[in-house]
Every structure is written in structure tokens, then in C-alpha cells.
Design a protein around this motif. Structure first.
Motif, PDB file in Angstrom:
ATOM      1  N   SER A 310       0.822  -1.215   0.000  1.00 20.87           N
ATOM      2  CA  SER A 310       0.000   0.000   0.000  1.00 20.87           C
ATOM      3  C   SER A 310       0.854   1.262   0.000  1.00 20.87           C
ATOM      4  O   SER A 310       0.469   2.288  -0.575  1.00 20.87           O
ATOM      5  N   LEU A 319      -5.215  -0.210  -7.319  1.00 20.28           N
ATOM      6  CA  LEU A 319      -6.176  -0.484  -6.251  1.00 20.28           C
ATOM      7  C   LEU A 319      -5.597  -1.561  -5.346  1.00 20.28           C
ATOM      8  O   LEU A 319      -5.232  -2.644  -5.811  1.00 20.28           O
ATOM      9  N   CYS A 343      -4.127   1.313   2.541  1.00 22.21           N
ATOM     10  CA  CYS A 343      -4.771   0.663   1.394  1.00 22.21           C
ATOM     11  C   CYS A 343      -6.018   1.440   0.978  1.00 22.21           C
ATOM     12  O   CYS A 343      -6.503   2.322   1.699  1.00 22.21           O
ATOM     13  N   ASP A 344      -6.547   1.107  -0.190  1.00 27.32           N
ATOM     14  CA  ASP A 344      -7.704   1.828  -0.724  1.00 27.32           C
ATOM     15  C   ASP A 344      -9.012   1.327  -0.120  1.00 27.32           C
ATOM     16  O   ASP A 344      -9.874   2.130   0.245  1.00 27.32           O
ATOM     17  N   TRP A 345      -9.157   0.024  -0.041  1.00 27.68           N
ATOM     18  CA  TRP A 345     -10.362  -0.572   0.519  1.00 27.68           C
ATOM     19  C   TRP A 345      -9.973  -1.597   1.576  1.00 27.68           C
ATOM     20  O   TRP A 345      -8.894  -2.190   1.526  1.00 27.68           O
ATOM     21  N   SER A 369     -14.250   2.149   2.444  1.00 30.25           N
ATOM     22  CA  SER A 369     -13.467   2.927   1.487  1.00 30.25           C
ATOM     23  C   SER A 369     -13.596   4.405   1.838  1.00 30.25           C
ATOM     24  O   SER A 369     -14.156   4.763   2.881  1.00 30.25           O
ATOM     25  N   ASP A 370     -13.108   5.259   0.961  1.00 33.10           N
ATOM     26  CA  ASP A 370     -13.261   6.701   1.176  1.00 33.10           C
ATOM     27  C   ASP A 370     -14.733   7.093   1.276  1.00 33.10           C
ATOM     28  O   ASP A 370     -15.084   8.106   1.899  1.00 33.10           O
TER      29      ASP A 370
END
Length: 397
Positions: A310, A319, A343-345, A369-370
Motif C-alpha cells: 500500500s 487499487l 490501502c484503498d479498501w 473505502s473513502d
């Protein structure tokens, strides 16, 4: 996936040829059109009539058939299918393919085709392990031939080992992958799965209850959407997906090395349950009870694979998806983990014993997530994988 697809099935001469009858039936059940080609050796194990009847199609056997060859039938056959499948692929057929021989209908079709070819090897364990077969396999793979199996097990000859033809469902999975033309076609996805085993001594280790079912399902779902998948797995309870590039490891250190070697990737999904610690003073021999009390084990932290990938400054996948298996404060802990790792998710789930999720067939996850936390209903692990794969495809396709 297989609706209206045309499969040219070449049946070689081995005891596993009987499985080709079930393969034809199941391919047709999925909407595929099957044209069978039976070698002279294959006809010693299954009859032309049974194969033709199940395929509801004309069966081809002879290279020098006057009616077919008047219109260069072998060329037409080799070009008209979406995929050529050889099941079983005997040592003889593999040798012909590797050597570019064309002395019967099957080998001529395989040399003349411009379509992808998938083989399911089947032979005696000694034949499979012979240096000549290993060379032929390496040649075929370098030529782009797809391979599914073989599996390990009892042989019809009474021996045991690798050489059994892959099961029909495994071959169909491989066919699905070979024909995949989904939104992830051309994308490379890295998936980790299973537990890691951290040795205490040569016979004992530290591990967890991960079965590898969810990671394997994710890999299959990604391939179903057209992705090329590198699958890095610890010692799992389930077989790895047959059409992925499978890298088997034991420890967290080995998993990290395999992950780094697999880059670059468009997406990375870290579903493996990696042990947090390893034993620094692991014994090189079995530790014995000697009456002097318990052994003193010294622990050190394992590398953080998710955080390492990440936080890469170069070569980071577009991703990065992590998993958070929690037993309390699931959302809070998983949200914190996402921020800490970078990390993104994060796919969070409650693995408390009463949920039956760890090692079970179902999962109930929350995607963090965001955009926030999105709870998904409890469903089978393959369904979770399919939904996650679609979301990943939307993000990177």
C-alpha cells in the motif's frame, strides 16, 4: 459465460477419456456447442457413437476423409471454434504438439489452429515426471498453451501421484477463464489467500483457521471477468484455482517475496490471513520434552505485506484491497486498519466463533473505502467474491 461458444474437444487415448463424456454434457448444459474429435487411441476407451450422441454433433476421426477434406475440413475445424480443448492430453499428444508433428487429425488441427488451446494432461505418474514430458510441458507453456491439472491421486495402473486428469468442474473453470472477455481483460490482478505457517520446529508451526475458500473464490471471480490472476497462497484447505498463476508459500516472508516478484499488477487483493509473528529461535530439530520445563520461544513481528504494498512509492497497484478479520468493534478496527496500512479498501468481517465464517462457506462483509462503510448481506463466499470483483472492475477497468 459459455452460451453460444464453440468448443472443439479432442479426446486422447487414456483411461480418463471416460470423463470427456461428462465434460461434453456439462458444456452443453451451459450453452456451449461442442464438436468432438476422437483419436484412434481415444476410441479404445470411448465409442464414437456415445461421444457424438452427447455432443449432438458430427464426430471427426480421420485426417484423410474424402468428404471432409474435399473442402480442407481440418483447416476449417481448426479455425471455426472459439477454443480447442484436449482432454485427456496424453504424453504422446503433448509430445506431438511440442514437436510440431501433424500425422493424424488431432495433431494436424492443433498445428493448423489460430485459436487458443487448453490441455488437460493425463498419464502415469512416471510418465508425467519424466524429463521428456517436463521439457514438452515447458515448451507448450512457452508457446502459450493453457494447462489445467493434472491432479494427484490413485492411478488406474495402481500407482499414486500426479497425473490424474483434472476433474470436469476444474476443466470447465479453465474453459470459462480462457474464454473470458470481460471488463478486466488485459488486467493483472494479484490475490493472496490461505494462512501462513510459521515453524516452531520441523514438525510444529503457528497458524490460524483460514481455509483459503474466500481467496480462491475471489481469484475465480476475477478470472471470470477476464483478468490474469497471480495467486499467492499459503497451505490452504481448498485447491487453488487451476487457471491462475499459482505460487505456493509457507511463511509470511515467503509470501512477501512472492508478492514483490509478481508485480506489476493493476490491483492487489490481500485475502490471506498472515500470521503476525514468527518464532525467532525455531528449532532445527523437533523440540523434546526433557523435564526442564516449557521451551522459551522468542517471537518477532512478521513483515506487514498489506502495508508494504500500500505504501510503495513505485509500482503500487492502482487499487489495493485488504481484509480485516475481527472479533470485536469490527467497523472501528477495520476503518483504523485501512488508514494505518494505507490501502484503498478494506473488506471487514466478524470471525467470532459463533459466526461460523472462519473456515465456513458463507461470509458477511462490510466494504470500507473513502465513501464510508457499506454493509453487504450474508451470502456464500463465491457470491461475495463475484460482487467484489464487479466493484474492482468498475474501479480499474
Amino acid at each position: 459465460m459459455l452460451a453460444d461458444k464453440h468448443i472443439l474437444l479432442i479426446v486422447g487415448g487414456g483411461i480418463a477419456a471416460f470423463k470427456s463424456l461428462d465434460l461434453v454434457r456439462r458444456l452443453r448444459d451451459r450453452g456451449a456447442r461442442v464438436t468432438p474429435v476422437l483419436t484412434s487411441a481415444g476410441a479404445q476407451f470411448v465409442t464414437p457413437l456415445s461421444l457424438s450422441a452427447l455432443a449432438a454433433s458430427k464426430l471427426y476421426q480421420e485426417l484423410f476423409d474424402l468428404n471432409d477434406e474435399a473442402e480442407m475440413g481440418h483447416i476449417e475445424l481448426s479455425r471455426s471454434a472459439d477454443l480447442i480443448v484436449v482432454a485427456p492430453a496424453t504424453a504422446d499428444l503433448m509430445a506431438k504438439m511440442a514437436g510440431g508433428m501433424a500425422n493424424d487429425l488431432a495433431s494436424t488441427l492443433l498445428l493448423a489452429t489460430d485459436k487458443r488451446v487448453l490441455i488437460a494432461p493425463s498419464m502415469n505418474v512416471r510418465m508425467w515426471e519424466h524429463a521428456a514430458t517436463r521439457r514438452n510441458l515447458a515448451t507448450l507453456q512457452s508457446d502459450g498453451i493453457l494447462v489445467v491439472g493434472p491432479n494427484e491421486g490413485d492411478m488406474a495402473c495402481g500407482e499414486y501421484g500426479p497425473g490424474r486428469m483434472a476433474e470436469v468442474f476444474e476443466i470447465i473453470d479453465a474453459i470459462d477463464t480462457a474464454l473470458a472477455d470481460g471488463p478486466l481483460k488485459g488486467k493483472h490482478v494479484l490475490v493472496t489467500s490461505g494462512p501462513t505457517h510459521e515453524p516452531i520446529d520441523p514438525v510444529r508451526y503457528i497458524a490460524n483457521r483460514s481455509s483459503g475458500v474466500q481467496g480462491t473464490a475471489i481469484a475465480k471471480a476475477m478470472m471470470a471477468l477476464g483478468a490474469k490472476v497471480t495467486f499467492v497462497t499459503g497451505p490452504a484447505d481448498v485447491a487453488p484455482p487451476s487457471s491462475a498463476d499459482v505460487i505456493q508459500v509457507q511463511t509470511a516472508q515467503e509470501m512477501l517475496a512472492a508478492v514483490k516478484a509478481a508485480k506489476p499488477a493493476d490491483a492487489a487483493i490481500f485475502a490471506a490471513a498472515v500470521a503476525d509473528w514468527h518464532v525467532v529461535n525455531a528449532g532445527v530439530r523437533k523440540i523434546k520434552k526433557d523435564g526442564n520445563g516449557l521451551p522459551a520461544l522468542e517471537f518477532a513481528e512478521n513483515p506487514d505485506i498489506l502495508a508494504t504494498v500500500s505504501q510503495m512509492t513505485e509500482g503500487r497497484p492502482r487499487l489495493v484491497v485488504g481484509f480485516a478479520a475481527e472479533t470485536d468493534d469490527v467497523i472501528a478496527n477495520a476503518t483504523s486498519k485501512r488508514k494505518r496500512k494505507g490501502c484503498d479498501w478494506i473488506v471487514a468481517n466478524d470471525v467470532s466463533p459463533e459466526t461460523g465464517i472462519m473456515g465456513g462457506s458463507e461470509n458477511a462483509v462490510t466494504l470500507i473505502s473513502d465513501a464510508g462503510a457499506e454493509a453487504w448481506p450474508r451470502m456464500g463466499k463465491m457470491a461475495v467474491a463475484t460482487q467484489l470483483a464487479k466493484r474492482i472492475a468498475e474501479a480499474i477497468a
